[in-house]
Design an enzyme around this catalytic site. Structure first.
Site, mmCIF file in Angstrom:
data_model
loop_
_atom_site.group_PDB
_atom_site.id
_atom_site.type_symbol
_atom_site.label_atom_id
_atom_site.label_comp_id
_atom_site.label_asym_id
_atom_site.label_seq_id
_atom_site.Cartn_x
_atom_site.Cartn_y
_atom_site.Cartn_z
ATOM 1 N N PHE A 43 51.005 43.297 27.840
ATOM 2 C CA PHE A 43 51.714 44.420 28.452
ATOM 3 C C PHE A 43 52.359 43.941 29.737
ATOM 4 O O PHE A 43 51.750 43.201 30.515
ATOM 5 C CB PHE A 43 50.745 45.571 28.751
ATOM 6 C CG PHE A 43 50.201 46.221 27.506
ATOM 7 C CD1 PHE A 43 50.878 47.272 26.898
ATOM 8 C CD2 PHE A 43 49.021 45.775 26.924
ATOM 9 C CE1 PHE A 43 50.385 47.863 25.743
ATOM 10 C CE2 PHE A 43 48.523 46.364 25.768
ATOM 11 C CZ PHE A 43 49.204 47.413 25.176
ATOM 12 N N GLU A 44 53.618 44.377 29.967
ATOM 13 C CA GLU A 44 54.391 43.841 31.092
ATOM 14 C C GLU A 44 53.692 44.012 32.433
ATOM 15 O O GLU A 44 53.854 43.205 33.334
ATOM 16 C CB GLU A 44 55.774 44.509 31.143
ATOM 17 C CG GLU A 44 55.700 46.002 31.462
ATOM 18 C CD GLU A 44 57.075 46.668 31.465
ATOM 19 O OE1 GLU A 44 57.712 46.680 30.417
ATOM 20 O OE2 GLU A 44 57.475 47.185 32.518
ATOM 21 N N ILE A 45 52.898 45.057 32.588
ATOM 22 C CA ILE A 45 52.260 45.341 33.877
ATOM 23 C C ILE A 45 51.304 44.211 34.287
ATOM 24 O O ILE A 45 50.903 44.111 35.441
ATOM 25 C CB ILE A 45 51.531 46.699 33.830
ATOM 26 C CG1 ILE A 45 51.176 47.204 35.225
ATOM 27 C CG2 ILE A 45 50.314 46.668 32.921
ATOM 28 C CD1 ILE A 45 50.711 48.642 35.292
#
Lengths: 257, 309
Positions: free
Chosen positions: A55-57
């Site tokens: 996930f990009e976060i």
């Protein structure tokens, strides 16, 4: 929407299963919330146990037990393998070239696979809705792009109102000519069909039609003159195990399916 | 000990109108809400904000007319709603909005934190994001070829060392060594800023840091001020400390749709209170906060029972 009230699965379940089967074991996937995440988790619990989900976060391989409201919800981060920053996820993993599939959603997708997640033209102004987040980055550097969308005239369009993420840009080799890395394939999974871009022009074409859906339905719900692949197929049906997992393990609260 | 502890009111007083300021936080997590509310109370104007993914605090500052320019990579209130004050300001051109992607804007901070003039990347090529930035003659992007002669095209993201950065973290010591559990999307902007302000839920002893130096994600060399504000990110979440408050976020996502409703919200909750404790009281006080305490293993408020199992 197609009428599946008599069948054993819903359209969303079919979309999740279809997308899940397109993922291969061992791949690294960057994914957003919603059906893309559901599809990825289904693949991981069936034929692809060695998927890495990023996930990009800055969260890798979480095993959530409670459904979150977004990628910033700590519910999503439970039992992760790795926490990092944007640079760690989108830089060191994605831009480094280690992501096989970037799995996106969006407001509009056009005939060359460009996706708009920024906003739409209204009569006299541009209505701003969301923006890129990591989507532009993911589409730039993933080896393959998958997207899930509702099949509606205003969503599957000739040209997007805003190119947030580049698919094949203006078709042919225009993506590469813009300086972007090559994108091997783009797959769009809708509630009516699966589409790919496996032709010289890199133009959207129907790869398989979901059971019970007619060609006319697809034509009526597409914003341009859509082509059908020469070897057009019918989308395979979900099996009982996949449906069981979706309903009881992956999305028991039915937030997405 | 060389203490960097400040109180919130004095810290915010140091930020002048028109300041160039980077914000941490992401949507509904670790948003520096207490700091932003105090900025609104002090009626800051003409801020020039940078943030890779916007959070609740930024939408509040834009709605309160404190912002002149916003450079960001998009964002929402997740399933609660959208950044409607930002969207409307963008549409009505009442702020100078510059859109990036999460990674490209973070590269500006990475370059700044490394002391190099730019970071080359292929992201943004071909997009309308880049086209708009070039049309606006934004100083931060330039398309160029690799100097090593491979003929490859890149976007050179210009380094940025913002005058100020504000982030929220669960813990720091008095010296400014900062601990954050969970993902850390805002490290680069914290390390790039000339003056980093960190609001923390709790100031802890330097003895704890000495026992667990591997937990420090931002060492004190970067930190200008440590400001203890318990529940300083409320109503957004701090992993392993407290959950987001769904009721308040739902309420905010209703009120931010229209400026009139938003103004009433700010009048009641922000300018109608004199500090963060009063804001928290207004939002339900200790009984509301007690419902948000995070489970130490799950990192959020774990609800037990049939309904969730």
């Amino acid at each position: 929407m197609i009428n599946m009230s008599n069948s054993k699965f819903t359209t969303n379940e079919l979309m999740a299963v279809t997308a899940s089967r397109l993922l291969k074991d061992g791949q690294n996937i960057v994914v957003g919330l919603g059906l893309p995440q559901v599809a990825t988790l289904l693949a991981k619990s069936t034929h692809a146990p060695h998927l890495n989900i990023i996930f990009e976060i800055g969260v890798v391989n979480p095993e959530s037990v409670d459904t979150g409201v977004g990628i910033a919800d700590p519910r999503l981060w439970y039992r992760s393998d790795y926490f990092t920053s944007f640079i760690g996820s989108l830089g060191h993993i994605l831009q480094r070239g280690l992501v096989d599939v970037g799995f996106l959603g969006g407001l509009q997708i056009d005939k060359f696979g460009n996706i708009n997640s920024t906003g739409v033209h209204e009569k006299d102004y541009f209505r701003h809705i969301n923006g890129s987040g990591g989507a532009a980055d993911i589409a730039s550097y993933s080896k393959n792009i998958f997207a899930i969308a509702k099949h509606q005239k205003r969503k599957i369009v000739d040209m997007v109102d805003f190119i947030t993420t580049v698919g094949y840009l203006n078709g042919g080799a225009t993506r590469e000519n813009s300086g972007l890395p090559k994108c091997k394939s783009i797959r769009i999974i809708t509630n009516l069909c699966v589409m790919n871009f496996n032709n010289q022009l890199r133009e959207m074409q129907i790869e398989s039609v979901h059971p019970g859906v007619t060609k006319d339905q697809i034509i009526e719900n597409t914003g341009f003159d859509i082509k059908f692949a020469g070897d057009l197929k019918e989308t395979d049906l979900p099996d009982d195990n996949e449906i069981y997992l979706l309903r009881n393990v992956i999305d028991p609260k039915k937030l997405y399916i | 000990m060389n203490s960097k502890v400040m109180n919130l009111i004095d810290a915010v007083r140091e930020i002048p109108d028109g300041a160039e300021i980077a914000f941490g936080g992401f949507a509904i997590t670790r948003s520096p809400v207490a700091f932003a509310c105090e900025m609104i109370r002090q009626n800051k104007k003409d801020l020039n904000i940078y943030q890779p993914i916007v959070c609740m605090a930024t939408d509040m500052l834009v709605g309160a007319k404190s912002v002149k320019k916003l450079s960001y990579g998009g964002g929402s209130l997740d399933r609660f709603g959208r950044m409607e004050r930002i969207n409307e300001a963008f549409e009505n051109k009442t702020i100078d909005a510059r859109e990036f992607s999460g990674l490209s804007l973070t590269y500006r901070f990475l370059a700044g934190s490394l002391g190099v003039p730019y970071i080359p990347t292929k992201t943004l090529l071909g997009t309308d994001i880049l086209k708009n930035l070039l049309d606006k003659k934004d100083e931060s992007v330039m398309i160029s070829e690799s100097p090593y002669g491979d003929g490859e095209k890149y976007v050179f993201m210009k380094a940025l060392n913002p005058d100020y950065a504000v982030i929220h973290a669960p813990y720091a010591d008095e010296k400014g060594n900062v601990l954050i559990d969970g993902p850390v999307w805002d490290l680069e902007l914290a390390k790039a800023a000339k003056k980093l302000y960190v609001t923390v839920d709790q100031i802890i002893s330097n003895e704890y840091i000495k026992m667990h130096p591997e937990k420090v994600v931002i060492p004190n060399v970067y930190t200008h001020a440590v400001i203890e504000v318990p529940y300083g990110a409320y109503p957004t979440a701090v992993y392993k400390m407290y959950d987001y408050d769904s009721d308040m976020l739902t309420k905010y996502a209703k009120t931010n749709k229209k400026q009139e409703d938003f103004d009433l919200f700010i009048d009641e909750y922000v300018t109608g209170t004199s500090n963060h404790n009063e804001f928290l009281e207004k939002c339900g006080g200790i009984s509301a906060l007690n419902k948000l305490k995070a489970d130490p293993v799950y990192g959020y408020k774990k609800v037990w029972g049939d309904k969730y199992e």
